[in-house]
Design a protein around this motif. Structure first.
Motif, PDB file in Angstrom:
ATOM      1  N   ASN A  30      14.431  93.902  44.779  1.00 63.23           N
ATOM      2  CA  ASN A  30      15.765  93.388  44.473  1.00 63.23           C
ATOM      3  C   ASN A  30      16.822  93.795  45.487  1.00 63.23           C
ATOM      4  OD1 ASN A  30      15.004  92.015  42.215  1.00 63.23           O
ATOM      5  ND2 ASN A  30      15.354  93.749  40.836  1.00 63.23           N
ATOM      6  N   ARG A  31      16.452  94.734  46.363  1.00 64.45           N
ATOM      7  CA  ARG A  31      17.498  95.306  47.226  1.00 64.45           C
ATOM      8  C   ARG A  31      18.145  94.267  48.118  1.00 64.45           C
ATOM      9  NH1 ARG A  31      14.002 100.618  48.755  1.00 64.45           N
ATOM     10  NH2 ARG A  31      14.008 101.521  46.669  1.00 64.45           N
ATOM     11  N   ARG A  32      17.353  93.345  48.648  1.00 65.46           N
ATOM     12  CA  ARG A  32      17.933  92.387  49.596  1.00 65.46           C
ATOM     13  C   ARG A  32      18.923  91.452  48.921  1.00 65.46           C
ATOM     14  NH1 ARG A  32      14.903  87.807  48.606  1.00 65.46           N
ATOM     15  NH2 ARG A  32      12.955  88.332  47.553  1.00 65.46           N
ATOM     16  N   LYS A  33      18.965  91.477  47.602  1.00 63.18           N
ATOM     17  CA  LYS A  33      19.920  90.610  46.897  1.00 63.18           C
ATOM     18  C   LYS A  33      21.324  91.209  46.893  1.00 63.18           C
ATOM     19  CE  LYS A  33      16.194  88.859  44.082  1.00 63.18           C
ATOM     20  NZ  LYS A  33      15.387  89.171  42.904  1.00 63.18           N
ATOM     21  N   TYR A  34      21.430  92.457  47.291  1.00 60.10           N
ATOM     22  CA  TYR A  34      22.746  93.102  47.313  1.00 60.10           C
ATOM     23  C   TYR A  34      23.336  93.072  48.716  1.00 60.10           C
ATOM     24  CZ  TYR A  34      21.622  95.258  42.800  1.00 60.10           C
ATOM     25  OH  TYR A  34      21.299  95.493  41.496  1.00 60.10           O
ATOM     26  N   ASN A  35      24.607  92.710  48.786  1.00 61.55           N
ATOM     27  CA  ASN A  35      25.314  92.783  50.063  1.00 61.55           C
ATOM     28  C   ASN A  35      26.123  94.063  50.114  1.00 61.55           C
ATOM     29  OD1 ASN A  35      24.624  90.415  51.395  1.00 61.55           O
ATOM     30  ND2 ASN A  35      26.054  89.231  50.158  1.00 61.55           N
ATOM     31  N   VAL A  36      25.933  94.836  51.158  1.00 67.39           N
ATOM     32  CA  VAL A  36      26.733  96.047  51.339  1.00 67.39           C
ATOM     33  C   VAL A  36      27.536  95.880  52.621  1.00 67.39           C
ATOM     34  CG1 VAL A  36      26.660  98.549  51.628  1.00 67.39           C
ATOM     35  CG2 VAL A  36      24.974  97.417  50.165  1.00 67.39           C
ATOM     36  N   LEU A  37      28.853  96.038  52.531  1.00 71.31           N
ATOM     37  CA  LEU A  37      29.716  95.893  53.705  1.00 71.31           C
ATOM     38  C   LEU A  37      30.097  97.282  54.198  1.00 71.31           C
ATOM     39  CD1 LEU A  37      32.149  93.157  52.296  1.00 71.31           C
ATOM     40  CD2 LEU A  37      29.933  92.820  53.408  1.00 71.31           C
ATOM     41  N   GLU A  54      17.409 100.231  56.180  1.00 69.22           N
ATOM     42  CA  GLU A  54      16.020 100.684  56.065  1.00 69.22           C
ATOM     43  C   GLU A  54      15.527 100.553  54.629  1.00 69.22           C
ATOM     44  OE1 GLU A  54      16.051 104.752  57.315  1.00 69.22           O
ATOM     45  OE2 GLU A  54      16.390 104.258  59.411  1.00 69.22           O
ATOM     46  N   LEU A  55      16.431 100.817  53.687  1.00 72.45           N
ATOM     47  CA  LEU A  55      16.045 100.737  52.280  1.00 72.45           C
ATOM     48  C   LEU A  55      15.835  99.292  51.844  1.00 72.45           C
ATOM     49  CD1 LEU A  55      18.455 103.446  50.828  1.00 72.45           C
ATOM     50  CD2 LEU A  55      15.968 103.557  50.919  1.00 72.45           C
ATOM     51  N   GLY A  56      16.338  98.353  52.629  1.00 71.90           N
ATOM     52  CA  GLY A  56      16.102  96.951  52.327  1.00 71.90           C
ATOM     53  C   GLY A  56      17.316  96.211  51.796  1.00 71.90           C
ATOM     54  N   PHE A  57      18.473  96.873  51.776  1.00 68.77           N
ATOM     55  CA  PHE A  57      19.679  96.162  51.346  1.00 68.77           C
ATOM     56  C   PHE A  57      20.141  95.237  52.466  1.00 68.77           C
ATOM     57  CE2 PHE A  57      19.674 100.002  48.761  1.00 68.77           C
ATOM     58  CZ  PHE A  57      19.902  99.477  47.497  1.00 68.77           C
ATOM     59  N   ASN A  58      20.941  94.273  52.091  1.00 71.98           N
ATOM     60  CA  ASN A  58      21.464  93.319  53.056  1.00 71.98           C
ATOM     61  C   ASN A  58      22.817  93.850  53.532  1.00 71.98           C
ATOM     62  OD1 ASN A  58      21.489  90.964  54.486  1.00 71.98           O
ATOM     63  ND2 ASN A  58      22.479  89.815  52.853  1.00 71.98           N
ATOM     64  N   VAL A  59      22.853  94.356  54.744  1.00 73.51           N
ATOM     65  CA  VAL A  59      24.033  95.094  55.201  1.00 73.51           C
ATOM     66  C   VAL A  59      24.810  94.290  56.250  1.00 73.51           C
ATOM     67  CG1 VAL A  59      24.830  97.252  56.262  1.00 73.51           C
ATOM     68  CG2 VAL A  59      22.802  97.256  54.800  1.00 73.51           C
ATOM     69  N   HIS A  60      26.124  94.315  56.127  1.00 71.00           N
ATOM     70  CA  HIS A  60      26.994  93.831  57.197  1.00 71.00           C
ATOM     71  C   HIS A  60      27.784  95.009  57.714  1.00 71.00           C
ATOM     72  CE1 HIS A  60      26.507  89.433  56.784  1.00 71.00           C
ATOM     73  NE2 HIS A  60      26.201  89.749  55.538  1.00 71.00           N
ATOM     74  N   ALA A  61      27.724  95.256  59.018  1.00 66.07           N
ATOM     75  CA  ALA A  61      28.465  96.385  59.596  1.00 66.07           C
ATOM     76  C   ALA A  61      29.543  95.825  60.523  1.00 66.07           C
ATOM     77  CB  ALA A  61      27.527  97.300  60.359  1.00 66.07           C
TER      78      ALA A  61
END
Lengths: 643, 226, 249
Positions: A30-37, A54-61
């Motif tokens: 489920n991690r990739r379903k979360y967007n972390v900014l 690395e954990l698999g979240f969908n990150v925008h930096a």
């Protein structure tokens, strides 16, 4: 509002472990379903973005620089502390914890600091595994040095470029995730606003600095790792682009700003040489190990060649006042004393605005004692840098130094999970207020940034995301995003349309002068009240008379600076207010009204043993103060003394 | 063999090709020079040497085939790299001041182009006798091809000598940077031996040039004569 | 001092650019080059003119943001220094200085003296790292590193990614930059498992970005603000050639 730090109870040694066990986890699928900014790509931001990726979240930096590798963590020289006890000199997690709480003059949260000390050892392991080229001994193992007056050698270093090497390590981890597709990197992108929906941080508005385009980004969590606000003083050792905008905009959206008056002054910087000066350069504190600090006894000798002054014409004021610590007194003490002798008219060097603000740091005696080659081996690169900037040779003429703003301990208020009072808004590194209290120890900034980014925030953000779940219907078309974007655009148009007579920097310098005079190394009630009158006037003139040329299409560096200065012009007032409210001296905050008979900082634990967290109420309205009491169970409060 | 293709496609791979082909050409020129110096020992020795070469087709054609592969490859790769370099900086600086590069390094491509022209001329001159068809008819007393006479007559023409000497001058510059560059491109680098590398490059370049130049100069000045 | 500047002005990535002459008087020898430009920009801004755009941030020579050509030399006349640390005492009253952006196909000009160096980021993304997850690292002192190698790795790692090497190279090659990262990690035991793959991938990306090749002029080393040696280029060549022969790709 009651401030709950959400610290785990029970024995401090196991608090973080127990807390981690109690946290919720997100299923890997489920991690990739979360967007972390993640805003900011310094040590904290890059480390956090990489780890979440690395954990698999969908990150925008996001970073305003042209590359994530340029964040100002890169400029840290000295090193990074860790309680490894490789030197077998009696270090331990508890000692690092104790030193940090004491060094912070008892104005930090014990449990946060203990966690920092615990994690410090993992940071070194992580950095070495990434290929950070720390200094090594001939046996091939890691070398340590003692730093900032610490009694143990717990500082790991990579020549004078430790910050650079650690940042490149975090940047490489980030780059790996960019390649893996888990992190999308947005460089030359500046955050202009935070979007809060139903009490949760749900996104940000950014401006693309290359095209001028405003964009909305929706996230399930927003991480601010945007550094400190030292540039409110205009002249500081911060990079030119360092700004308060991201944290200040979050403050305006309801996040509490804690202890904004806690700023750190570094005693050994290259002095200002003229009104054109754009920034100050720090010289490593290690110079005070061998250099002797002095000024002429008589103000009349200030312009004479220092080598022509005899011993009895010199005042080695630190050695005179602090016989046991001498030139190695802590940063705040060394800084205030330099200011005092210059205020007496005994400062040396260039006259700027009618005053000479520099003291000598003299290696003559050290060179006599150990020889030029030894001094060269110890400080050669620093002497070289000094020569490049000043054109003087410190082997022959004493260096001139003066204190400068270097680091800000205050920041957005966060709980033990590094989450602000706005749900889903996490604040890391120098941007938060949490671990250094009123004064930061040398080599601890890198430690905190990496601890937050690699080890603390990833599990606490995961826990938050697991609790709130995914699948919310919010997208960039939501009314809150439209409003925030509209406001950001209006402000840009407003700045562009003033077309006044003064350049952006002239306002920034003017604000900086007020801040440095009234809210700098020492502060008084009268001075702060004066500043609180003066700042709104500068702000008013800014909005009437600034000239921001060009438009919002493409690169416009004047516009970038104007937006940042506009925020500093509001933030400076908050700082002065906090400094006024805290009528005690502690750490880097020195109120002249609160000092011992010897002129040392005097805490008032009965009235001020708390964190002051401010809530925004409107630009010209006084913010509301919330207090979080500080409880010390493991470290006893004492008065610092360096006599 | 796709790995070879991708190696050749890379800039570093192309530089390795330059290095290896350069080394082979260098080896050949060294041998060629040694042969040329036999002219100082007179007609008999020289013609004997020429006849021995001709009498050994595997050696002769082996060398010719190798050079026919390696020399075009060296030039082809060089032209591809020059194009790449031009593409990499489409807009030139209005002002550019060299800081470290040498005359030799900056002119290596021009020297190379001159040497290419020279090789074509040299083959037409002494190998294929296109410029001087009469060379094919020279025979000495023992009926061998009179290579010695060909050389002496060829270099009696001052224009020819100038063409050859300019080529040799190009060669010294080309090699002084090229030989060092070859080590660098192949990654043969060690702080202990780096200085040796540069000296060796210059020494060999000078030896080759002096060796090659000595024959035309000797002919023109009458030291070598029939 | 009075300094005459010929500055490359270009209003956007697709616009045509040209040199514009500015006279700056009242220049102080203690000013840095960028502070002198600040003074000029302040004057331009007050008049409502567009200031000269240039990248800069830390102004202490470590972030690598700044850099342009001063009279045909990347980062100007002083050795091992960036433009932000170049001070006006390096010049004389009446000097005429030509300021020009880095020029390379892989570094397109964005505005005035500002170029896009994101190609460098993509080279690092192609393999300039050790694949180690947060938390999976072994005890730091479990792997001793030969001190000479650690020191040499540090020298390579000192690269600030400013792009001067590309700017100064007659072929606009990024060999020094790429080789510094390949060597930094290739010299350490932590970098060994991915050493071949890293060299192959990073060089492939470097070529893909359109940088030129190395002709061993040494111009890059001469202007590098960190004095990074061309010996690292040889090391990368060796790594790439042996990786090509050794790897299964």
């Amino acid at each position: 509002m009651t401030l709950d730090g959400k610290c785990p109870s029970g024995p401090i040694e196991t608090a973080w472990d127990r807390h981690r066990f109690n946290m919720k986890l997100v299923n890997p699928a489920n991690r990739r379903k979360y967007n972390v900014l993640v805003v900011g790509t310094g040590l904290a931001g890059a480390a956090c973005a990489a780890t979440m990726g690395e954990l698999g979240f969908n990150v925008h930096a996001f970073c305003y620089q042209d590359s994530a590798r340029r964040a100002h963590s890169i400029a840290a020289q000295g090193g990074i502390n860790a309680a490894k006890n490789y030197q077998n000199d009696g270090d331990s997690i508890h000692r690092l914890f104790y030193d940090t709480v004491k060094g912070g003059d008892y104005r930090s949260r014990e449990r946060n600091v203990h966690r920092l000390a615990e994690i410090s050892v993992n940071i070194i392991d992580q950095a070495v595994a990434q290929g950070v080229p720390f200094a090594r001994e001939y046996g091939g193992l890691l070398d340590n040095r003692s730093f900032g007056g610490a009694q143990v050698a717990r500082t790991f270093y990579a020549r004078g470029q430790t910050g650079q090497q650690l940042l490149l390590g975090a940047y490489s981890a980030l780059s790996r995730q960019v390649q893996a597709g888990t992190v999308k990197l947005h460089t030359r992108t500046e955050m202009l606003d935070l979007v809060v929906i139903d009490g949760r941080a749900r996104g940000i508005i950014t401006r693309n600095l290359a095209t001028g385009e405003l964009e909305s980004w929706v996230g399930d969590a927003v991480v601010l790792a945007t550094g400190g606000y030292g540039n409110v003083f205009f002249l500081s050792t911060n990079a030119m682009g360092c700004n308060v905008t991201a944290t200040y905009k979050a403050y305006k959206k309801g996040a509490l700003f804690a202890n904004p008056c806690y700023t750190q002054i570094h005693p050994t910087c290259i002095p200002v040489s003229g009104g054109y000066q754009s920034k100050l350069t720090l010289m490593s504190e290690s110079l005070r190990n061998d250099g002797r600090v002095w000024v002429p006894k008589s103000a009349a000798d200030a312009t004479r060649d220092p080598n022509s002054l005899s011993e009895d014409q010199r005042d080695y004021y630190l050695e005179r006042r602090y016989p046991s610590f001498g030139n190695l007194v802590p940063r705040d003490v060394a800084s205030r004393n330099a200011k005092n002798v210059c205020d007496e008219g005994r400062g040396v060097g260039h006259e700027v605005d009618g005053q000479r603000r520099a003291v000598y740091l003299d290696f003559r005696d050290a060179i006599k004692r150990v020889g030029k080659s030894t001094i060269e081996a110890r400080y050669g690169n620093l002497f070289h840098m000094y020569t490049k900037i000043t054109g003087e040779n410190p082997y022959e003429t004493p260096m001139r130094i003066y204190p400068a703003i270097h680091y800000t301990m205050g920041g957005l208020w966060v709980d033990y999970n590094l989450m602000s009072n706005i749900e889903g808004l996490f604040v890391l590194g120098e941007a938060n207020f949490s671990d250094h209290g009123a004064n930061r120890l040398g080599a601890s900034a890198l430690m905190q940034g990496l601890a937050d980014g690699y080890f603390v925030a990833p599990p606490t953000i995961s826990d938050y995301l697991a609790r709130v779940g995914w699948g919310s219907q919010i997208n960039a078309e939501h009314e809150a995003f439209k409003v925030a974007k509209g406001e950001a655009n209006d402000r840009i148009q407003k700045l562009l349309n003033i077309k006044g007579k003064r350049a952006v920097d002239s306002f920034h310098r003017e604000l900086g002068n007020v801040m440095w005079d009234k809210c700098g190394m020492s502060r008084t009630k009268e001075g702060l009240e004066e500043a609180l009158k003066r700042i709104p006037q500068i702000r008013a003139e800014f909005w009437e008379n600034v000239n921001v040329p060009g438009d919002n299409k493409g690169v416009n560096q004047s516009l970038e600076r104007a937006g940042r200065v506009a925020d500093f012009l509001e933030f400076g007032e908050l700082m002065c207010l906090d400094a006024l409210e805290r009528a005690e001296s502690c750490g880097g905050h020195f109120r002249e009204e609160s000092q011992t008979e010897d002129g040392e900082a005097l805490r008032d634990d009965d009235n001020y043993c708390h964190t002051a967290a401010w809530e925004f109420k409107g630009v010209d309205t006084t913010p509301t103060l919330h207090k979080e009491a500080l409880n010390f169970e493991y470290v006893k409060l004492t008065q610092r003394s360096y006599k | 063999m796709s790995w070879l293709q991708s190696l050749y496609a890379s800039t570093i791979g192309k530089k390795a090709v330059m290095a290896i082909t350069g080394l082979i050409i260098f080896g050949f020129t060294l041998g060629h020079m040694a042969g040329n110096l036999l002219a100082f020992f007179g007609e008999d020795t020289f013609n004997n040497y020429a006849a021995t070469l001709k009498g050994n087709p595997p050696l002769l054609w082996g060398t010719r085939l190798l050079l026919l592969t390696v020399i075009p490859l060296h030039f082809l790769t060089a032209f591809q790299l020059i194009k790449r370099s031009n593409d990499a900086r489409p807009a030139a600086y209005s002002k550019w001041q060299p800081q470290r590069s040498t005359y030799a390094s900056r002119t290596i491509r021009f020297g190379g182009i001159y040497l290419l022209g020279f090789i074509v001329y040299h083959l037409a001159h002494y190998t294929l006798h296109l410029t001087n068809p009469e060379f094919s008819g020279y025979h000495d007393a023992q009926g061998r091809h009179d290579a010695f006479r060909m050389v002496v007559e060829g270099f009696s023409n001052p224009v020819n000598v100038v063409v050859y000497l300019v080529a040799m001058l190009s060669l010294v510059f080309h090699l002084s940077h090229g030989a060092w560059s070859m080590f660098q491109s192949m990654g043969l680098n060690h702080p202990k031996y780096n200085q040796l590398r540069e000296r060796a490059a210059w020494t060999l370049a000078i030896v080759l040039t002096v060796g090659f130049s000595s024959v035309p100069i000797a002919v023109l000045s009458g030291v070598i004569h029939r | 001092m009075k300094i005459t500047l010929n500055v490359w002005r270009q209003s956007g990535p697709d616009a045509a650019g040209s040199f514009v002459k500015y006279e700056v008087d009242g220049v102080n020898a203690d000013m840095s080059m960028l502070e002198m430009l600040d003074v000029l920009n302040d004057r331009l801004e007050s008049k409502g003119e567009q200031p000269i755009a240039f990248d800069h941030d830390c102004r202490e020579g470590i972030c690598g943001a700044c850099g342009f050509m001063i009279n045909g030399v990347a980062h100007g006349p002083e050795k091992e220094i960036t433009v932000c640390q170049t001070h006006m005492r390096s010049f004389k009253d009446g000097d005429e200085l030509t300021l020009e952006p880095w020029r390379a196909m892989a570094f397109p000009v964005m505005r005035d003296l500002m170029v896009d160096r994101s190609a460098f980021d993509r080279i690092i993304q192609a393999g300039g790292y050790v694949s180690v997850r947060t938390g999976s690292a072994p005890e730091a002192n479990a792997t001793p590193v030969i001190k000479d190698n650690a020191d040499l790795a540090f020298e390579a790692a000192a690269c600030i990614g400013c792009g001067a090497c590309v700017a100064a190279c007659p072929n606009a090659a990024a060999m020094l930059f790429t080789s510094a990262k390949v060597s930094h990690l290739g010299l350490l035991p932590q970098g060994q498992p991915e050493r071949d793959k890293r060299a192959l991938d990073m060089v492939a990306q470097m070529d893909k970005e359109g940088f030129g090749h190395c002709t061993n002029h040494g111009e890059c080393e001469a202007v590098c603000p960190k004095g990074i040696s061309v010996n690292f280029i040889a090391r990368m060549n060796r790594d790439l050639l042996s990786a090509t022969l050794r790897s299964t790709r």
